[in-house]
Write an enzyme that holds these catalytic residues in place. Structure first.
Site, PDB file in Angstrom:
ATOM      1  N   GLU A 115     -12.306  10.962 -47.903  1.00  0.00           N
ATOM      2  CA  GLU A 115     -13.658  11.435 -47.566  1.00  0.00           C
ATOM      3  C   GLU A 115     -13.977  12.693 -48.373  1.00  0.00           C
ATOM      4  O   GLU A 115     -15.071  12.825 -48.937  1.00  0.00           O
ATOM      5  CB  GLU A 115     -13.778  11.728 -46.071  1.00  0.00           C
ATOM      6  CG  GLU A 115     -13.648  10.518 -45.172  1.00  0.00           C
ATOM      7  CD  GLU A 115     -14.862   9.614 -45.135  1.00  0.00           C
ATOM      8  OE1 GLU A 115     -15.873   9.886 -45.817  1.00  0.00           O
ATOM      9  OE2 GLU A 115     -14.809   8.603 -44.397  1.00  0.00           O
ATOM     10  N   ASP A 128     -18.138   8.256 -49.398  1.00  0.00           N
ATOM     11  CA  ASP A 128     -17.291   7.654 -48.373  1.00  0.00           C
ATOM     12  C   ASP A 128     -15.856   7.650 -48.863  1.00  0.00           C
ATOM     13  O   ASP A 128     -15.586   7.742 -50.063  1.00  0.00           O
ATOM     14  CB  ASP A 128     -17.754   6.229 -48.056  1.00  0.00           C
ATOM     15  CG  ASP A 128     -17.245   5.720 -46.707  1.00  0.00           C
ATOM     16  OD1 ASP A 128     -16.703   6.529 -45.915  1.00  0.00           O
ATOM     17  OD2 ASP A 128     -17.386   4.517 -46.440  1.00  0.00           O
ATOM     18  N   ASP A 175     -20.468   9.718 -43.742  1.00  0.00           N
ATOM     19  CA  ASP A 175     -20.209   9.252 -42.385  1.00  0.00           C
ATOM     20  C   ASP A 175     -18.978   9.942 -41.794  1.00  0.00           C
ATOM     21  O   ASP A 175     -18.485   9.566 -40.744  1.00  0.00           O
ATOM     22  CB  ASP A 175     -20.085   7.724 -42.329  1.00  0.00           C
ATOM     23  CG  ASP A 175     -18.955   7.180 -43.178  1.00  0.00           C
ATOM     24  OD1 ASP A 175     -18.084   7.942 -43.637  1.00  0.00           O
ATOM     25  OD2 ASP A 175     -18.933   5.944 -43.386  1.00  0.00           O
TER      26      ASP A 175
END
Length: 160
Positions: A51, A8, A73
Site C-alpha cells: 500500500e 493500491d 483504500d
C-alpha cells in the site's frame, strides 16, 4: 498542475509475494488528458508495505510540484496523514504513542520525501466497491504480485 492518483497494494499471504499499482491522471493546459499506470512486485513483503509503495511510486513519478488528490483504500495510509499519526511518529523519533517502533519506517520516510514537493490530499475509498480506478489499481497490484518477475523487498523484516 492538478493530478488525480489512485493507489493500491496486495500481498498473497501476509507476508508473501506482493505487488502495488498506481494510476495517475491529469489534464495539461492544452486540454489533453494524460494517464500513467505503474506497478511492481516483490517476492516477500506485506500488504501494508505494498500500500505504501503504491503511494510512493505515484508521487515519485511526478517530475514537478503538483497538487495531488491521492485515493487509497488503505486506512493505514490515509489515516497516517489525515489523522496526523505521522506527525506524532516523527516527533517521537518513529515511535508509536505506545512507545513501540513504527513499522515500515523505511517506506514512511521515503513517502515523506516523495510527498515533500507536492500538495497532497489523501482520500479514502472503499476497496472492491466498483470504483473503476481503484479496481484498476487492484488489478495492477495483484497481477504484479502473481508475476514471475518479482524482486526482493530490501527493507522488509518479518516484524510487520
Amino acid at each position: 498542475m492538478d493530478v488525480i492518483a489512485y493507489t493500491d497494494g496486495s500481498a498473497r499471504g501476509n507476508p508473501g509475494p506482493g505487488g502495488y499499482g498506481a494510476v495517475l491522471t491529469c489534464t495539461v493546459a492544452s486540454g489533453k488528458q494524460h494517464k500513467l499506470e505503474l506497478s511492481g512486485g516483490y517476492r516477500r513483503t506485506t500488504n501494508n508495505r505494498m500500500e505504501l509503495m503504491g503511494v510512493i511510486v505515484a508521487l515519485e513519478a511526478l517530475n514537478r510540484p503538483c497538487n495531488v488528490t491521492l485515493h487509497s483504500d488503505s486506512q493505514y495510509v490515509v489515516k497516517a496523514f489525515n489523522d496526523h499519526w505521522i506527525e506524532g511518529w516523527v516527533r517521537r523519533g518513529w515511535k508509536t504513542a505506545a512507545k513501540k517502533p513504527v513499522k515500515n519506517v523505511d517506506l514512511w520516510q521515503r513517502l515523506l520525501a516523495a510527498k515533500e514537493p507536492h500538495q497532497v490530499s489523501f482520500v479514502w475509498v472503499k476497496g472492491h466497491a466498483g470504483n473503476p480506478l481503484n479496481e484498476r489499481c487492484d488489478e495492477l497490484a495483484t497481477t504484479a504480485a502473481d508475476s514471475d518477475e518479482l524482486i526482493d523487498d530490501i527493507g522488509f523484516a518479518d516484524a510487520d
